[in-house]
Design an enzyme around this catalytic site. Structure first.
Site: not given
Ligand code: ACM
Ligand code: ZN
Length: 700
Positions: A204, A281, A338
């Site tokens: 991440d 991420h 995201e």
């Molecule tokens: C997430 O909680 N963004 C998968």
């Protein structure tokens, strides 16, 4: 034991056992309900599908004479496992208490590989199943009974199988790093709860946690950051440093570490699913190898990789090649949530790729990446899982969607013929607090959590594939997620996941539908918490739970109850609560500002009591959740009037902003009785750009 109760259970089960159509594991485990209530002697979690209490208790403190009728590898691995367990196992003829494990194709057995038939009686213990997994789960049931009752366990006949084939738990060793031993400890608990998928979020923004031989900088640099606390690091420039630098926080799993975890989990019927996040991420990746981003350098990494460059795709394939060598799991999770298209939309490489592919929207690059990776994984016999956002750029044809925001993405994907795993935040994200925020955030040991307030009861209420859901047969199962942004150490992770994981395990395994009896489950969960604490798990203190905000449970009938309210300023469109009724419906808000609270930029309401009444008190609750700029009033004025024109001020308060994250506060006036028809309340937020949330104006 309550005899009457036991006889009822016995009779109802006599009927149900014969009629049972045992189900395979995939979705179709959704069976008609069987009303199994667990009596005092059945403290198992998850609740078995069918169970019949037999006469008496069986002493298992004596050595058990193990006899296995199964393939050599199954016999060998289960013997090895049993020798590490708390059961005392001896060879043939060394005890008269047999433990028989039999692999069988008997048609009376559940058709699921994970199902089993267990008989515990004074003649011995016998487990029959179609394979190793079922035998393993029969053993787990015995071990759990031993944990609950000690040496003398109640005699039972149990036929059991899972509702869902995918029963998952997720850990995030990125935001804060956790040790191999910690993961093994959680694997042992998962096995005991008959959970079978461990989703490891390994990469991440905040770190890369898996050694990749070909790209050593991912862990020599991308696994180490300046600042242990996630939030501090995020606010202080997001710097990575070389391993060994003074003050570096982080860590990673070596290939050997990870293979050890995978093997440890496999012995316990748990498949480890790695998550390698793309395209977003990705700070740790682009900080380590800046050329992977559209524009980037190690001091100013970008959160997304550049999809336009073929070299990025080759890099990811190299990484996944090594990942597949470590993890035998059919599924590899590629994340996909995201992400931003900002850099892609401006990047010459990404624009060239879009033109080449005929894309008109940069989101399609996401779809292109996932289709490319799907093809690559399929070439190695693997499949991909991704989050909701796969739907935006065009979901890859064979992708399995993990539904996280709510259930809508999962439902849409299921309808479109994709397999789905449910983990909606509202029921399955264990990073929100599980009890009163006032209690949870006021000890040195309790760092903040999210707004999300998720009780054990709510987790237990979840049905991942309700009868009303179209495409429910595509639901493979359910998972809980323990994102660790707000869990700085292992102790805190345990606190946040136990006992909620117990409820999730039962939701995943047992067929609860109409017979979901939370009170009865809670009794079992309390006992399991006691045991877990003795074993060194730092569980939440369920016995002393406050539960939902007490004032929200029952309407308060004050003088203004049901009276008309005039709004001089509007409420926030996203937080209307119950509209014009909200301030006088007697209903107080829940712990989260999202339920039964009305939000305002500026609050200015007038309550009309309908006639002149004798009033001696006016009060209102406000709450603060600073992360979302929901703040207490900086200024609050309460005034009253007989004619609705001329007002007398009862209270005028100026409050400085209090930085504390979570606060609930009552403001009010109390004084000599006076005649009042109109009560006006004005409040403005203590912080510019903030909003105020109120749930009721009580008049007494
Ligand atoms: C997430 O909680 N963004 C998968
Ligand atoms: Zn690019």
């Amino acid at each position: 034991m309550n005899m009457k109760y036991s006889i009822i259970v016995f009779i109802s089960l006599l009927f149900s056992v014969g009629a049972a159509a045992c189900s395979p594991v995939r979705g179709e485990g959704i069976q008609p309900d069987r009303d199994i209530k667990m009596p005092d002697d059945g403290l198992m979690i998850p609740r078995p599908m069918e169970a019949r209490r037999l006469e008496g208790y069986v002493d298992i403190s004596q050595p058990l004479c193990l006899k296995i009728d199964a393939q050599d590898d199954v016999a060998e691995s289960l013997t090895k496992y049993l020798r590490t367990s708390s059961l005392s196992i001896v060879g043939p003829a060394l005890s008269d208490m047999p433990l028989l494990l039999t692999v069988s194709e008997d048609e009376k057995l559940p058709s699921s590989e994970e199902g089993y038939h267990l008989v515990i009686s004074n003649d011995g213990i016998s487990i029959e199943a179609r394979g190793r997994a079922g035998l393993f789960y029969g053993i787990q049931t015995i071990l759990q009974l031993k944990n609950m009752y000690g040496a003398s366990i109640p005699a039972w006949e149990i036929t059991d199988w899972p509702r869902f084939g995918y029963r998952g738990m997720h850990f995030d060793p990125v935001r804060h790093f956790f040790s191999k031993d910690f993961l093994k400890k959680q694997i042992r608990m998962m096995a005991s709860l008959k959970m079978n998928r461990l989703h490891l979020h390994l990469t991440d923004n905040e770190g890369w946690r898996l050694q990749i031989s070909k790209y050593p900088r991912l862990t020599q640099y991308g696994a180490w950051r300046l600042g242990d606390i996630w939030d501090d690091w995020n606010k202080t420039g997001r710097r990575f440093v070389n391993q060994g630098t003074a003050g570096a926080y982080g860590g990673y799993f070596s290939i050997e570490d990870m293979k050890e975890i995978v093997a440890y989990a496999k012995e316990r019927n748990i498949t480890v699913i790695p998550e390698i996040e793309m395209p977003g991420h990705a700070f740790a990746m682009t900080a380590s190898y800046p050329e992977l981003a559209c524009v980037s350098n190690e001091f100013s990494p970008v959160g997304e990789i550049c999809i336009g460059k073929d070299s990025t795709i080759e890099f990811l394939k190299d990484v996944l090649t090594e990942v597949m060598e470590i993890f035998p799991s059919e599924y590899i999770h590629l994340g996909g949530d995201e992400y931003s298209i900002d850099y892609w939309a401006k990047c010459p490489d990404c624009r060239r790729k879009m033109a080449e592919m005929g894309f008109t929207d940069a989101h399609q690059l996401h779809g292109y990446l996932f289709r490319t990776m799907e093809e690559f994984l399929a070439g190695h016999g693997r499949r991909l899982i991704g989050w909701d956002e796969m739907l935006t750029g065009g979901i890859a044809p064979d992708a399995t969607l993990m539904s996280w925001q709510d259930e809508k993405a999962g439902q849409a994907a299921a309808l479109a013929g994709h397999d789905v795993i449910m983990t909606p935040g509202e029921y399955c994200y264990f990073d929100g607090c599980q009890d009163s925020p006032e209690k949870e955030f006021r000890t040195p040991d309790s760092p903040p959590a999210l707004w999300n307030f998720l009780t054990l009861q709510r987790v237990y209420s979840y049905d991942p594939a309700p009868l009303s859901m179209q495409g429910r047969e595509r639901v493979l199962g359910v998972q809980a997620c323990s994102w660790s942004e707000w869990m700085p150490n292992e102790k805190r992770v345990e606190y946040m996941i136990y006992p909620r994981m117990f409820a999730l395990a039962e939701v995943a395994w047992s067929n609860l539908n109409e017979h979901r009896d939370y009170t009865e489950f809670r009794r079992r969960a309390l006992r399991l918490c006691d045991w877990a604490r003795n074993e060194g798990y730092n569980t939440f203190d369920l016995a002393n739970e406050i539960g939902e905000r007490p004032s929200s449970l029952k309407a308060t009938e004050h003088l203004g109850y049901g009276c008309e309210v005039k709004y001089n300023k509007p409420w926030l469109p996203d937080f209307p609560c119950d509209g014009v009724k909200s301030m006088t419906d007697g209903i107080h808000g829940k712990w989260t500002y999202r339920v039964n609270w009305q939000g305002f930029k500026e609050m200015d309401v007038v309550i009309d009591l309908g006639e002149s009444k004798t009033v001696k008190e006016v009060r209102a609750d406000f709450m603060q959740y600073a992360d979302d700029r929901v703040v207490l009033p900086g200024k609050i004025v309460i005034s009253c009037s007989e004619d609705g024109k001329n007002y007398t001020e009862l209270l005028s308060l100026d409050n400085p902003y209090d930085v504390y994250k979570y606060l609930y506060r009552t403001y009010g006036w109390k004084g000599a009785e006076r005649k009042v028809r109109y009560v006006r309340l004005q409040a403005s937020p203590a912080l510019e750009g903030g909003s105020v949330f109120c749930d009721e104006v009580e008049i007494w």
